[in-house]
Design an enzyme around this catalytic site. Structure first.
Site, short mmCIF file in Angstrom:
data_model
loop_
_atom_site.label_atom_id
_atom_site.label_comp_id
_atom_site.label_asym_id
_atom_site.label_seq_id
_atom_site.Cartn_x
_atom_site.Cartn_y
_atom_site.Cartn_z
N GLU A 343 34.62 30.52 14.15
CA GLU A 343 34.14 31.64 14.97
C GLU A 343 32.99 31.32 15.93
OE1 GLU A 343 33.17 34.67 12.07
OE2 GLU A 343 35.26 35.27 11.92
N GLU A 466 44.14 33.46 7.64
CA GLU A 466 43.53 34.59 6.91
C GLU A 466 44.32 35.87 7.17
OE1 GLU A 466 39.32 34.91 7.78
OE2 GLU A 466 39.11 32.75 7.98
C1 GLA Z 1 36.17 35.84 8.59
C2 GLA Z 1 35.87 34.60 7.78
C3 GLA Z 1 36.36 34.75 6.37
C4 GLA Z 1 35.99 36.08 5.77
C5 GLA Z 1 36.46 37.19 6.66
C6 GLA Z 1 36.08 38.53 6.09
O1 GLA Z 1 37.48 35.92 8.94
O2 GLA Z 1 36.43 33.44 8.32
O3 GLA Z 1 35.79 33.73 5.59
O4 GLA Z 1 34.60 36.15 5.60
O5 GLA Z 1 35.85 37.03 7.92
O6 GLA Z 1 36.34 38.60 4.74
#
Ligand code: GLA
Length: 671
Positions: A343, A466
């Site tokens: 990020e 994710e």
């Molecule tokens: C981001 C992070 C994850 C997690 C999510 C929220 O996507 O990469 O590790 O913290 O936020 O759960």
């Protein structure tokens, strides 16, 4: 209820290094079936039923005015601090690493915030106080507190307790019950992994508290055991260890060598090891969940930022220590992928604002940008990761909303890093919003597909890291069919590019245990049943064979060879409807009838300090070794491998503790 009396089950404490616990309200339906009552207190016999006080000032009195059920309740008066209140000592009742359900009724005499919390000390000696359920207590009405909870493996000093925000109010409690979680059956479905056996790994993220939930873990083992990501505990604020770092600085004068610990990730890593599941490392360099002290002079969070030059040295040592420690502790685990940077780009393709992420700077601020002035730390992070990551561990840049404008910057950056030979892939987090219709969904399926296309065109691998897709809050199952259609569209897009996508990882398993739980974003519901989204994803596909266990990839050497794209998709691990045991080492002196043991080489299991006896000092030495505080010589290491599986790791600590507590009477490999 009124007839139930205290049943205290003395359960042995199993020692493992700890993980942070997470707690969440339990649905009452799940409590009903097959409960095994481990503790109950109703105060009907006038006794305090195993409840004690947290401080020294409280008075515990059984009162018969306005009980919740029956005639009596427990009153806690003369409190002096908000944390003063009743507690239930649980070391002899609740095993670390297992999940339980508590139901209790509580109230205060007048308005106050009344919180059910848990306390424990982790295996490194850190105390933890975690809130389980906070409610506003008003009008003297009894409030129900029903929640699932689990203490991390290796924890001691385990307690549940109530505290009230107002130090002066009396607290009342009644009808407390702690039960095991019922062993639920899951549906008889073909493994989701089988439907994508020829395409990509299918996995999930887990935190230590998930491991204690039987139904949940059955779903993981069956459907999502192609890859595991440690949900939180491999993030910098869990891995970077302030005490050890300060100690190192005091002893050596070197303030550029941050020390690490995997104590909190250990339960999930042990699970991955036992079940031979490849692990995605998440994440090394991130603005969020990273301690402020890491970036500051003298590791003082209130101090000045260090120079970029010093930070680069700290970053290199952190990444080096991260991988060295990890592969020493878990030489058999296949760390096949790593999110090196997470990020770094805002949606519009600009770097984050400088500063520590908090209320005043905004939670999107970045200490990395504060030190470097821009995103130039990214290249160094990848260079160091390439230098120190184990062989076979592919390196990814991971981001959210990567279908927005920042796509351009991500592609440019990825191509530059690829030319330097330091990146293998791009991770698309894919926290999606199905919303209530295909028109309203964000991103649209087409937008998502365009992002996959752009990233695969870099020639790098892509992983969906994710995945979850929400429906509107409080909408029940109203939009589940629409959510299924959206998931199907997303999966069709992924499958179109499956030759360039090596893993699809869900961010969770069941709707209730998700960071977006109120928007029901996953493919299994709270009752462990497959939702329409599960069926839509597999619709039209033929299940293949879930691949069998590969030979372990060596993880002890850095892989410095630049690759265009992770060439072969790593082979899948054993699918374990029943987890496969890791191979035992072949020989101990007595295993081999041919060998005459040389007394110099005889292994005295448990005698870690080599003083000829097995006692608490050995336990303490082994703990220190596992948290990297001391080194052990070869002979000590042989003795420390008390389960005889060829590695010295957390289960050895657990086994040694059981032996010293006389729970087992023998050390050494199982015959
Ligand atoms: C981001 C992070 C994850 C997690 C999510 C929220 O996507 O990469 O590790 O913290 O936020 O759960």
């Amino acid at each position: 209820m009124k007839n139930s009396k205290k049943v205290i089950a003395g359960i042995a404490c199993v020692a493992m290094l700890s993980g942070i616990v997470s707690v969440f309200p339990a649905s009452t339906e799940k409590v009903s079936a097959e409960e095994d009552v481990l503790f109950s207190a109703d105060f009907e016999d006038g006794e305090t039923d195993g409840i004690s006080r947290r401080g020294e000032d409280e008075t515990l009195t059984v009162v018969s005015d306005g009980a919740h059920g029956g005639d009596n309740a427990l009153e806690i008066s003369t409190r002096k601090e908000s944390w003063n209140g009743p507690q239930i000592p649980l070391d002899d009742i609740c095993e670390a690493g297992e999940q339980y359900i508590v139901t209790a009724f509580a109230k205060t005499e007048f308005y106050s915030q009344l919180t059910l919390s848990m306390q424990y000390t982790d295996s490194t000696g850190e105390p933890h106080y975690d809130n389980i359920l906070k409610q506003d207590s008003k009008d003297g009405t009894w409030l129900e507190y029903t929640a699932k909870f689990s203490f991390p493996a290796g924890s001691t000093g385990r307690h549940l307790y109530f505290e009230a925000s107002d130090a002066n109010v009396k607290i009342y409690i009644d009808d407390i019950k702690i039960t095991t979680t019922p062993d639920v059956e899951i549906e008889d479905l073909t493994s989701l992994r089988a439907y994508f056996a020829d395409d990509f790994k299918v996995g999930t993220a887990l935190t230590p508290s998930d491991l204690g939930s039987k139904g949940f873990m059955k779903l993981v083992d069956k459907h999502l055991s192609g890859s595991v990501t440690v949900g939180n505990e491999m993030k910098p604020d869990y891995v970077l260890n302030l005490k050890a770092t300060q100690k190192y600085m005091e002893e050596t004068g070197d303030d550029e060598n941050p020390q690490v610990s995997f104590a909190q990730a250990a339960p999930v890593l042990e699970y991955a090891k036992k079940n031979n599941i490849p692990v995605r490392v998440h994440t090394l360099v991130w603005h969020s969940q990273t301690p402020e002290w890491f970036f500051k002079e003298n590791y003082d969070p209130k101090g000045e930022y260090v120079s970029a030059e010093k930070m680069t040295k700290r970053m290199e040592n952190y990444i080096k220590n991260f991988f060295t420690t990890l592969t020493e502790l878990y030489p058999d685990v296949n760390f096949y992928a790593c999110d090196v940077v997470n990020e770094a780009w805002l949606e519009d393709g600009t770097p984050r604002k400088p500063g520590h992420p908090d209320q005043s700077n905004g939670y999107g601020a970045s200490d990395w940008v504060a030190v470097y002035g821009d995103n130039s730390f990214i290249d160094d992070a990848f260079t160091f990761a390439r230098k120190y990551a184990p062989k076979g561990c592919k390196l990814y840049y991971n981001d959210y909303n990567e279908y927005m404008d920042k796509k351009k910057q991500i592609v440019e950056m990825a191509v530059r890093l690829k030319e330097k030979g330091v990146i293998d892939g791009i991770g698309m987090q894919s926290h999606l919003d199905a919303r209530q219709s295909m028109d309203a969904a964000f991103p649209s399926v087409n937008m998502y597909e365009q992002a996959i296309k752009a990233y695969t065109e870099t020639g790098l691998d892509v992983q969906i890291t994710e995945l979850d897709a929400t429906v509107p809050e409080n909408s029940g199952d109203q939009y589940f069919e629409h959510q299924a259609k959206y998931y199907k569209g997303i999966f069709d897009a992924i499958c179109k590019y499956s030759d360039k996508i090596s893993a699809v990882i869900f961010w969770g398993v069941t709707d209730d245990i998700s960071w977006r739980a109120s928007q029901l974003p996953l493919i299994f519901d709270n009752e462990y049943k497959a939702k329409p989204a599960f069926y839509s994803i597999i619709d039209g596909r033929t299940p293949g064979e879930v691949p069998s266990a590969p030979a372990q990839q060596p993880t002890d050497k850095p892989d410095v060879k630049p690759t265009d794209k992770p060439s072969d998709k790593p082979t899948e691990p054993a699918v374990s409807e029943t987890p496969a045991a890791t191979e035992k080492p072949s020989s101990t002196p007595s295993d081999d009838p041919q060998s005459t043991p040389n007394p110099q080489e005889t292994v005295v299991y448990g005698d870690v300090d080599l003083d000829g006896s097995v006692d608490l000092t050995d336990l303490s030495k082994l703990s220190l070794y596992l948290i990297k505080d001391i080194k052990l010589e070869e002979k000590s290491l042989k003795n420390a491998d008390v389960d005889g599986d060829g590695t010295v790791d957390i289960p050895d600590l657990a086994t040694l503790k059981q032996y010293l507590s006389k729970i087992i009477d023998k050390l050494g490999p199982a015959k």
